[in-house]
Motif scaffolding. Structure first.
Motif, mmCIF file in Angstrom:
data_model
loop_
_atom_site.group_PDB
_atom_site.id
_atom_site.type_symbol
_atom_site.label_atom_id
_atom_site.label_comp_id
_atom_site.label_asym_id
_atom_site.label_seq_id
_atom_site.Cartn_x
_atom_site.Cartn_y
_atom_site.Cartn_z
ATOM 1 N N ALA A 114 0.846 -1.193 0.000
ATOM 2 C CA ALA A 114 0.000 0.000 0.000
ATOM 3 C C ALA A 114 0.881 1.242 0.000
ATOM 4 N N LEU A 115 0.674 2.094 -0.985
ATOM 5 C CA LEU A 115 1.433 3.343 -1.100
ATOM 6 C C LEU A 115 0.483 4.513 -0.880
ATOM 7 N N PHE A 116 0.749 5.314 0.135
ATOM 8 C CA PHE A 116 0.024 6.557 0.324
ATOM 9 C C PHE A 116 0.811 7.643 -0.401
ATOM 10 N N GLY A 117 0.295 8.078 -1.535
ATOM 11 C CA GLY A 117 1.004 9.047 -2.359
ATOM 12 C C GLY A 117 1.252 8.482 -3.746
ATOM 13 N N ALA A 118 1.083 9.334 -4.763
ATOM 14 C CA ALA A 118 1.261 8.906 -6.156
ATOM 15 C C ALA A 118 2.277 9.786 -6.869
ATOM 16 N N GLY A 119 3.245 10.319 -6.115
ATOM 17 C CA GLY A 119 4.247 11.215 -6.687
ATOM 18 C C GLY A 119 5.303 10.497 -7.495
ATOM 19 N N HIS A 120 6.396 11.208 -7.749
ATOM 20 C CA HIS A 120 7.425 10.695 -8.661
ATOM 21 C C HIS A 120 8.046 9.389 -8.173
ATOM 22 N N CYS A 138 -2.600 2.221 -4.398
ATOM 23 C CA CYS A 138 -2.022 3.554 -4.344
ATOM 24 C C CYS A 138 -3.132 4.540 -3.994
ATOM 25 N N ILE A 139 -2.915 5.322 -2.943
ATOM 26 C CA ILE A 139 -3.937 6.209 -2.398
ATOM 27 C C ILE A 139 -3.431 7.644 -2.469
ATOM 28 N N ASP A 140 -4.228 8.534 -3.066
ATOM 29 C CA ASP A 140 -3.819 9.928 -3.196
ATOM 30 C C ASP A 140 -5.059 10.789 -3.403
ATOM 31 N N SER A 141 -4.941 12.073 -3.067
ATOM 32 C CA SER A 141 -6.056 13.002 -3.267
ATOM 33 C C SER A 141 -6.052 13.609 -4.664
ATOM 34 N N SER A 163 -7.163 10.266 3.336
ATOM 35 C CA SER A 163 -6.302 9.082 3.273
ATOM 36 C C SER A 163 -6.296 8.271 4.561
ATOM 37 N N PRO A 164 -6.270 8.892 5.757
ATOM 38 C CA PRO A 164 -6.270 8.086 6.983
ATOM 39 C C PRO A 164 -7.465 7.141 7.083
ATOM 40 N N ALA A 165 -8.593 7.503 6.464
ATOM 41 C CA ALA A 165 -9.775 6.642 6.521
ATOM 42 C C ALA A 165 -9.567 5.332 5.764
ATOM 43 N N GLU A 166 -8.545 5.274 4.900
ATOM 44 C CA GLU A 166 -8.287 4.059 4.123
ATOM 45 C C GLU A 166 -7.478 3.034 4.909
ATOM 46 N N VAL A 167 -6.948 3.422 6.066
ATOM 47 C CA VAL A 167 -6.113 2.514 6.857
ATOM 48 C C VAL A 167 -6.893 1.270 7.274
ATOM 49 N N ALA A 168 -8.140 1.447 7.653
ATOM 50 C CA ALA A 168 -8.933 0.321 8.155
ATOM 51 C C ALA A 168 -9.104 -0.774 7.112
ATOM 52 N N GLU A 192 -3.259 7.360 12.576
ATOM 53 C CA GLU A 192 -4.412 6.466 12.465
ATOM 54 C C GLU A 192 -3.985 5.004 12.547
ATOM 55 N N ILE A 193 -2.860 4.674 11.937
ATOM 56 C CA ILE A 193 -2.333 3.303 12.018
ATOM 57 C C ILE A 193 -2.093 2.912 13.473
ATOM 58 N N PHE A 194 -1.463 3.795 14.223
ATOM 59 C CA PHE A 194 -1.136 3.486 15.615
ATOM 60 C C PHE A 194 -2.379 3.491 16.506
ATOM 61 N N ARG A 195 -3.316 4.393 16.246
ATOM 62 C CA ARG A 195 -4.538 4.421 17.065
ATOM 63 C C ARG A 195 -5.380 3.156 16.859
#
Length: 265
Positions: A114-120, A138-141, A163-168, A192-195
């Motif tokens: 799982a990649l948070f971010g779709a940059g270079h 891949c998760i990005d706004s 994006s934090p809502a996708e952790v679950a 969110e991962i730690f909570r």
């Protein structure tokens, strides 16, 4: 006996789709048996998908065994294997023949990333990862950045402003990397991962040692325990290459492979 018409094409379709399936080939047949050596079939969790190894009890037993294997969890797919059955003793048929079936599993419990971010760097990583047996999310706004990524059935693109809502929804065995536009957007994902008490086999954040220190300080201020706040990789990647996105991507993918193989031992 040649492969049945359409078998190779259907195998390629299933392999590209990411659907777990088994290929079963009758490699040995002696005596009174329901099919010739070389007969093939493809089996998914739903049952027979394509082809035949003779029908009847032999085929039903082979399908049931393939389905059972496809349902088994595990860190990596089992190696190909042979099954030898005496049709009278092992299958309950009146025939006196013997068959050997070669079973191969595909897309079984694939490596999840799982990649948070779709940059270079994330884009370069995806191009490195897609030839490997894995499933990528891949998760990005930014819809325009996600649109630049290759279209592949093993790559899921998620466009969201939260994006934090996708952790679950992330699987327990996912390798997770935060590669967003900066620490202000990475930190809420980590928090969110730690909570949620998630413990992924790999959790990394792109950035420097200085960024790691800032993240740890802010996580601790938000009530995250020190043990959790220290449990992620940052910087990420092996100490090789330079700062080109493609070179960073190679170093990170190499580290992911290294960690994957350590866990598989």
């Amino acid at each position: 006996m040649p492969a049945p018409h359409g078998y190779i094409e259907r195998l390629a379709e299933l392999a590209a789709s990411g659907v777990p399936f088994a290929s079963v080939t009758l490699v040995y047949a002696v005596g009174s048996v329901p099919a010739d050596a070389g007969s093939k079939m493809l089996v998914t969790a739903a049952g027979l998908d394509f082809g035949t190894v003779g029908g009847g009890r032999v085929e039903a037993k082979a399908i049931a065994e393939a389905q059972l294997l496809l349902r088994e969890p595990g860190g990596s797919s089992p190696r190909p294997f042979l099954r030898e059955w005496n049709l009278q003793r092992d299958v309950g048929m009146t025939c006196g023949g013997v068959v050997k079936l070669f079973v191969e599993l595909y897309n079984h419990d694939p490596w999840q990333i799982a990649l948070f971010g779709a940059g270079h760097v994330a884009s370069a990583m995806i191009h490195c990862l897609l030839p490997l047996p894995c499933r990528i999310t891949c998760i990005d706004s930014r819809a325009d950045w996600l649109a630049k990524l290759p279209d592949d059935p093993r790559l899921s693109k998620v466009c969201t402003d939260n994006s934090p809502a996708e952790v679950a929804a992330l699987p327990e065995n996912a390798f997770v990397l935060c590669m967003t536009m900066g620490h202000r957007t990475d930190r809420p994902i980590l928090e969110e991962i730690f909570r949620q008490g998630r413990q992924f086999p790999y959790l990394g954040v792109i950035g420097s040692a200085a960024k790691r220190a800032v993240l740890q300080r802010e996580l601790r201020a938000a009530g995250i325990s020190q043990e959790q706040a220290e449990s992620f990789h940052c910087p990420i990647g092996l100490p090789i290459g330079g700062n080109l996105p493609s070179e960073i991507a190679i170093s990170v993918v190499a580290q992911l492979l290294q960690q994957r193989d350590v866990l598989a031992r």
